[in-house]
Design a protein around this motif. Structure first.
Motif: not given
Length: 574
Positions: A219-220, A249-253, A255-257, A275-278
């Motif tokens: 994230l940073y 909270a981890a799930s939302r982060i 999703d964002q990144i 899958l590629s994004k994950r």
């Protein structure tokens, strides 16, 4: 905002006899193989092959339920060439389990080639080789450029026999308690001297919530590159994810990144893109030498999304449910990341300091107990390294805990700065998960060896709340209103048919010394559902006796007034 994130997709050959398959051709053929597995075979199920400039020929038979896999070692910048005359699908996966589009290898590591049949059963021949990418007219595009962790070289440490002796003592401690040593991975680094020791530190293991340390770093990394811009918007979720280890909270982060969301099953190109994004989360670290790391899956349960276990596309990531693919990290990797944070190298000095701030724990009992005073619930200090340490040390940590595993990485520095070390322990066995004393004992042993010149400090001289004292048993201390907070601590105690048994008018915190006001029967356990019968009486404590609260439990007992929760406490001697 349009984001600058690479998405490495799938490189597929379909009925192709030209080894110079282009990216556009691969995309056009994508639909022909869209129903094939997008999860790589495990390494033990794939045949290792040595690829170089000389062509290697492999043959086999594939059908709708049988894949054939090969693994090879590749270097960043090399070009993968292959040729076949059969109608087959060839799927290429990076070391970070990403599906690969381009023939140019993006990073150094072990790749997997997976062969599948388009239909029916097919006998195939596949010719493969590795060449120099400079021999081909390949130009990087925005899609080929990937966000990567900034520290590209792993730090170098010198092995220490003295530290190895400490590791051996930890193994002996586990063995003495009847716990399996082979379920452990341990890394110990003396930050001041650059020395280390380990036990199975390169063994990939399930990290549980320790993965959140890596998600924070990613994230940073995106904030640093300007991919994400509103840092303040993540403050609340970072606090919940790192301090309380909150999965929502981890799930939302995540999703964002990754620009993905959990949801129903996907098919074809939609699934491959998702899958590629994950998998990009793996690639972020894998490019910097974190080989074979897998942090692409969320931690569960996620109640707000009604996901109490992986479902839909999150379940599709698991692949074969008989051998499900899960997150995997080594203690060497997590100790390295902690080292780079405390050395202010991770992402940037500014962001390293912020990450250290989220990982910092106050070891004063009155402070950490408030994080979650309920026994059986996750508290980042109770039952982990920090519980047994002096309250004045500088302490950074991230822990994980499931019904069958326990994990933690921590940086510990004495207030005079003379001693600073990183300890990472992953334990994959339910005996470690159930024993709330083993990690505190291991942590204290290491601290005393590192700080006190090899001598184990006595319990009397140790300036920390001793939680490993012998349990006397469980007593009923009173009741609270059924609408009382789940934290219990500080809630007014109510006398019902059975009087309050301690002098405190409110529920005391764990570690608090109190005095019995009446005689109290000691039980081996609190009453258990469904009947909540009183069993296993093991003794009686007398009025005026001083006791220490070790654990708290509260529940509505059908045998008493339903307007109140009965409060029980495990107690020990001062």
């Amino acid at each position: 905002m349009k984001r600058f994130i690479s998405t490495l997709l799938l490189l597929i050959i379909y009925g192709c006899n030209n080894s110079q398959t282009s990216e556009n051709q691969a995309k056009q053929n994508l639909s022909n193989c869209s129903n094939k597995s997008t999860v790589p075979l495990e390494s033990q199920d794939a045949k290792p092959v040595a690829l170089g400039e000389q062509t290697v020929l492999e043959t086999g038979i594939v059908n709708q339920s049988k894949f054939v896999g090969y693994t090879f070692q590749g270097k960043a910048g090399e070009r993968l060439n292959y040729q076949t005359n059969q109608d087959i699908c060839v799927l290429v996966f990076t070391p970070g389990r990403q599906l690969l589009y381009d023939p140019i290898l993006p990073t150094t590591g072990r790749y997997t080639i997976q062969v599948a049949a388009v239909k029916g059963s097919t006998t195939f021949e596949l010719k493969m080789s590795l060449g120099n990418a400079k021999a081909f007219s390949f130009q990087p595009t925005q899609q080929n450029v990937k966000l990567a962790y900034n520290v590209t070289t792993s730090p170098t440490f010198q092995h220490s026999q003295k530290l190895q002796g400490i590791i051996n003592e930890l193994l002996n401690l586990a063995a003495a308690k009847g716990m399996p040593q082979n379920a452990l991975s341990i890394t110990l680094i003396n930050v001041n001297t650059g020395e280390f020791a380990d036990y199975q530190q390169e063994q990939l293991r399930y990290p549980a919530s320790v993965a959140k340390l890596f998600w924070m770093t990613l994230l940073y990394g995106e904030l640093q590159k300007g991919i994400l811009q509103d840092e303040q918007a993540f403050t609340g979720d970072l606090e919940k994810m790192l301090v309380k280890s909150d999965n929502e909270a981890a799930s939302r982060i995540i999703d964002q990144i990754t620009e993905t969301t959990s949801g129903s099953k996907l098919v074809g190109k939609d699934l491959q893109t998702w899958l590629s994004k994950r998998y990009q989360m793996n690639s972020f670290f894998e490019q910097a030498g974190y080989g074979m790391i897998d942090i692409s899956q969320k931690t569960f349960p996620i109640p707000s999304e009604k996901l109490y276990e992986p479902k839909g596309r999150d379940l599709q990531m698991r692949g074969d449910l008989q051998k499900p693919i899960r997150n995997k990290i080594t203690t060497q990797q997590v100790a390295r990341l902690m080292y780079e944070i405390v050395k202010e190298q991770a992402v940037s000095p500014e962001y390293s300091k912020k990450m250290a701030g989220w990982l910092s724990k106050d070891l004063n009992l009155e402070i950490w107990q408030k994080l979650d005073p309920n026994a059986g619930e996750f508290n980042p200090v109770r039952t982990f390294f920090g519980e047994s340490l002096p309250k004045d040390v500088y302490f950074l940590s991230k822990a994980g805990w499931t019904s069958s595993t326990r994990q933690e990485v921590a940086f510990i520095k004495t207030n005079n700065g003379k001693n600073a070390y990183i300890l990472a322990i992953f334990a994959e066995d339910k005996t470690y998960a159930k024993d709330g004393n083993i990690f505190p004992k291991m942590s204290r042993l290491v601290f005393d060896r590192m700080v006190n010149g090899g001598e184990i400090a006595s319990a009397k001289s140790a300036s920390f709340p001793e939680q490993s004292n012998q349990s006397l048993g469980w007593i009923r201390i009173g009741a609270v209103d059924k609408g009382a907070s789940n934290t219990l601590v500080g809630e007014p105690l109510v006398s019902t048919a059975i009087p309050i048994s301690i002098s405190s008018p409110t529920v005391p915190p764990v570690g608090k010394q109190v005095t019995l006001s009446v005689a109290a029967n000691l039980r081996k356990t609190p009453p258990q559902p469904p009947k909540y019968e009183l069993i296993d009486k093991i003794g009686i404590s007398q009025p005026g006796q001083k006791i220490v609260i070790r654990k708290l439990e509260a529940f509505i007992d059908p045998n008493t007034n339903p307007a109140y929760k009965t409060v029980w406490a495990e107690v020990g001697s001062p």
